[in-house]
Enzyme design. Structure first.
Site, PDB file in Angstrom:
ATOM      1  N   ALA A   1       0.855  -1.229   0.029  1.00  0.00           N
ATOM      2  CA  ALA A   1       0.166  -0.091  -0.002  1.00  0.00           C
ATOM      3  C   ALA A   1       0.855   1.170   0.089  1.00  0.00           C
ATOM      4  O   ALA A   1       1.967   1.275   0.570  1.00  0.00           O
ATOM      5  CB  ALA A   1      -0.879   0.000   1.347  1.00  0.00           C
TER       6      ALA A   1
ATOM      7  N   ASP B   1      -0.787  -6.197   2.482  1.00  0.00           N
ATOM      8  CA  ASP B   1      -0.703  -5.203   3.072  1.00  0.00           C
ATOM      9  C   ASP B   1      -2.019  -4.844   4.047  1.00  0.00           C
ATOM     10  O   ASP B   1      -2.913  -5.088   3.345  1.00  0.00           O
ATOM     11  CB  ASP B   1      -0.297  -3.501   2.185  1.00  0.00           C
TER      12      ASP B   1
ATOM     13  N   ASP C   1       8.581  -3.639  -0.030  1.00  0.00           N
ATOM     14  CA  ASP C   1       9.095  -2.381   0.356  1.00  0.00           C
ATOM     15  C   ASP C   1       8.507  -1.988   1.884  1.00  0.00           C
ATOM     16  O   ASP C   1       8.082  -0.965   2.129  1.00  0.00           O
ATOM     17  CB  ASP C   1       8.252  -1.451  -0.426  1.00  0.00           C
TER      18      ASP C   1
ATOM     19  N   GLY D   1       2.148   1.940  -5.595  1.00  0.00           N
ATOM     20  CA  GLY D   1       3.097   2.302  -6.492  1.00  0.00           C
ATOM     21  C   GLY D   1       3.677   1.370  -7.187  1.00  0.00           C
ATOM     22  O   GLY D   1       3.781   1.109  -8.438  1.00  0.00           O
TER      23      GLY D   1
ATOM     24  N   LYS E   1      15.996  -0.251   4.382  1.00  0.00           N
ATOM     25  CA  LYS E   1      16.055   1.169   5.109  1.00  0.00           C
ATOM     26  C   LYS E   1      17.342   1.159   5.606  1.00  0.00           C
ATOM     27  O   LYS E   1      17.431   0.183   6.568  1.00  0.00           O
ATOM     28  CB  LYS E   1      14.868   1.294   5.712  1.00  0.00           C
TER      29      LYS E   1
ATOM     30  N   ASP F   1       0.096  -9.782   7.471  1.00  0.00           N
ATOM     31  CA  ASP F   1       1.480  -9.613   7.732  1.00  0.00           C
ATOM     32  C   ASP F   1       2.185 -10.046   6.644  1.00  0.00           C
ATOM     33  O   ASP F   1       2.727 -11.430   6.634  1.00  0.00           O
ATOM     34  CB  ASP F   1       1.698 -10.384   9.286  1.00  0.00           C
TER      35      ASP F   1
HETATM   36  C1  LIG Z   1       6.945   2.371   2.146  1.00  0.00           C
HETATM   37  S1  LIG Z   1       5.231   1.728   1.996  1.00  0.00           S
HETATM   38  C2  LIG Z   1       5.275   0.979   0.537  1.00  0.00           C
HETATM   39  C3  LIG Z   1       4.934   1.722  -0.455  1.00  0.00           C
HETATM   40  C4  LIG Z   1       4.587   0.881  -1.775  1.00  0.00           C
HETATM   41  N1  LIG Z   1       5.629   0.225  -2.136  1.00  0.00           N
HETATM   42  C5  LIG Z   1       4.118   1.730  -2.905  1.00  0.00           C
HETATM   43  O1  LIG Z   1       4.869   2.024  -3.821  1.00  0.00           O
HETATM   44  O2  LIG Z   1       3.086   2.397  -2.642  1.00  0.00           O
HETATM   45  C6  LIG Z   1       5.331   0.379   3.330  1.00  0.00           C
HETATM   46  C7  LIG Z   1       4.245  -0.335   3.661  1.00  0.00           C
HETATM   47  O3  LIG Z   1       4.658  -1.439   4.279  1.00  0.00           O
HETATM   48  C8  LIG Z   1       3.505  -1.821   5.184  1.00  0.00           C
HETATM   49  N2  LIG Z   1       3.969  -2.821   6.313  1.00  0.00           N
HETATM   50  C9  LIG Z   1       4.479  -2.478   6.944  1.00  0.00           C
HETATM   51  N3  LIG Z   1       4.669  -3.532   7.939  1.00  0.00           N
HETATM   52  C10 LIG Z   1       4.316  -4.621   7.323  1.00  0.00           C
HETATM   53  C11 LIG Z   1       4.025  -6.071   7.287  1.00  0.00           C
HETATM   54  N4  LIG Z   1       4.549  -6.463   8.458  1.00  0.00           N
HETATM   55  N5  LIG Z   1       3.367  -6.769   6.312  1.00  0.00           N
HETATM   56  C12 LIG Z   1       2.988  -6.122   5.381  1.00  0.00           C
HETATM   57  N6  LIG Z   1       2.946  -4.891   5.152  1.00  0.00           N
HETATM   58  C13 LIG Z   1       3.612  -4.038   5.992  1.00  0.00           C
HETATM   59  C14 LIG Z   1       2.808  -0.462   5.480  1.00  0.00           C
HETATM   60  O4  LIG Z   1       1.370  -0.766   5.748  1.00  0.00           O
HETATM   61  C15 LIG Z   1       3.117   0.273   4.233  1.00  0.00           C
HETATM   62  O5  LIG Z   1       1.872   0.432   3.395  1.00  0.00           O
END
Ligand SMILES: C[S@@+](CC[C@H](N)C(=O)[O-])C[C@H]1O[C@@H](n2cnc3c(N)ncnc32)[C@H](O)[C@@H]1O
Length: 365
Positions: free
Chosen positions: A230, A249, A285, A233, A314, A269
């Site tokens: 989410a 996500d 990501d 992108g 990161k 998750d």
């Molecule tokens: C940097 S954003 C991703 C942006 C995405 N790549 C885009 O292009 O729109 C990081 C995402 O990782 C999700 N996230 C964080 N921990 C997570 C997990 N354990 N499992 C799934 N999603 C996770 C967050 O909800 C967030 O939407």
């Protein structure tokens, strides 16, 4: 053949120490002595050596590609650009540049023809002020080279002229490769339908890591998983290429991808979710500890859940180079027991900030 040399590299401002470590790593591998000069915030690194064996450097670079240096060229020491002009005359920067190019051209390992000539400057505010100068000089330098029949688009090396400032330039050559852009900066337009700017990161990653193989390796009908998808992108980039995507996500997908028939949104998750059948691509990501992501991605590739992966790490505030190396080692430790061969590349892309992007693929044994 060996020759006295300067090695110059471009990087993101603030990552000069890391780009310097890239150069030191390549030099050690090529058994080349290098004195690295890295000024914080300069967005470039210059290193000097009594001798650089260009072929050995190129081999070392291919075996241990730089992570933070966006581009590296080898050439001679700085050229002074501003000889005092005669009264009333304009400053002539072309003559000293062409003279330096001619000197370099006499060395067999740098000899023309070159694929093209690029005039470049640091990716900083001060550097950007040099862009009118670079634009003015480029056609004149290119014209001189064409007159000497020194340019040929099939040539393996490119001539790179780095305007360190208005007074000093470095002239060098580098193998022309994919993921190679003037200033190390790909010109990618933000696509209209994509829900986030980070879409550009995946577009750049495909261009940087896959190059001409992109259309072969990324094909309509393939299946992909996007962990931490989410707002969508990265999923958008995959769908544009006709892949079916499982977007994992707990957050909401937005824009075009939310209702796309090629997309299945799984609220789960991503650190634990696994597909029932192996997929062609994993992209990830998720914002997490880099080692955790390195482990996760390596495990997917090691057990065959995915064939290829692109992922974002990161970086911590400190010891960023150490962390990258730890991730590389960790991934190798997960993959080695499988007996598989793999390709791993880590690179700070232009669209990366405090992060690097990785590509991991299982090679055919
Ligand atoms: C940097 S954003 C991703 C942006 C995405 N790549 C885009 O292009 O729109 C990081 C995402 O990782 C999700 N996230 C964080 N921990 C997570 C997990 N354990 N499992 C799934 N999603 C996770 C967050 O909800 C967030 O939407």
């Amino acid at each position: 053949m060996t020759s006295p040399a300067a090695v110059f590299a471009y990087c993101r401002a603030g990552f000069e120490a890391e780009a310097g470590l890239d150069l030191a790593r390549i030099a050690a591998r090529a058994a080349i002595r290098l004195d690295v000069e890295a000024h914080p915030g300069a967005a470039c690194v210059v290193a000097r050596s009594p001798h650089v064996d260009v072929a050995a450097w190129d081999r070392a670079c291919a075996a241990a590609p730089p992570v933070f240096a966006r581009a590296i060229a080898i050439g001679g020491d700085a050229v002074a650009l501003t000889a005092a002009p005669a009264a009333g005359a304009r400053v002539d920067r072309v003559t000293p540049l062409v003279a330096a190019i001619e000197t370099l051209a006499q060395q067999r390992s740098h000899a023309p023809p070159w694929r093209s000539v690029w005039l470049e400057y640091p990716d900083t505010n001060e550097g950007k002020a040099l862009s009118p100068l670079a634009r003015a000089l480029a056609p004149r330098v290119e014209g001189e080279l064409r007159a000497r029949r020194a340019l040929d688009e099939r040539a393996p090396r490119r001539l790179r002229v780095f305007l360190a400032d208005g007074q000093r330039a470095f002239v060098g050559t580098a193998l022309a490769e994919h993921g190679d852009w003037p200033l190390g900066i790909p010109r990618l337009r933000m696509p209209r339908g994509a829900p986030s700017r980070s879409t550009l990161k995946l577009a750049e990653a495909f261009a940087a890591f896959l190059g001409d193989d992109e259309t072969r390796l990324l094909r309509a009908g393939q299946r992909a998983v996007d962990l931490g998808a989410a707002p969508g992108g990265w999923t958008w980039q995959l769908v544009q290429r006709g892949l079916r995507v499982t977007a994992v996500d707990n957050g909401r997908l937005r824009g075009e991808v939310a209702g796309d028939p090629l997309v299945t949104h799984v609220r789960d998750d991503g650190l634990h979710w696994r597909p029932r059948r192996p997929v062609d691509w994993l992209v990830c990501d998720i914002v997490e500890q880099p080692l955790r992501i390195a482990d996760l991605v390596a495990a997917w590739i090691a057990d065959g859940a995915a064939r290829r992966a692109i992922f974002n790490l990161k970086l911590p505030m400190k010891k960023r180079y150490d962390e990258v190396q730890r991730c590389e080692q960790r991934m190798a430790a997960v993959l080695r027991p499988t007996g598989a061969h793999w390709t791993l590349r880590l690179r700070q892309l232009y669209h990366d900030r405090e992060e690097v992007t990785g590509y991991l693929a299982r090679d055919r044994n």
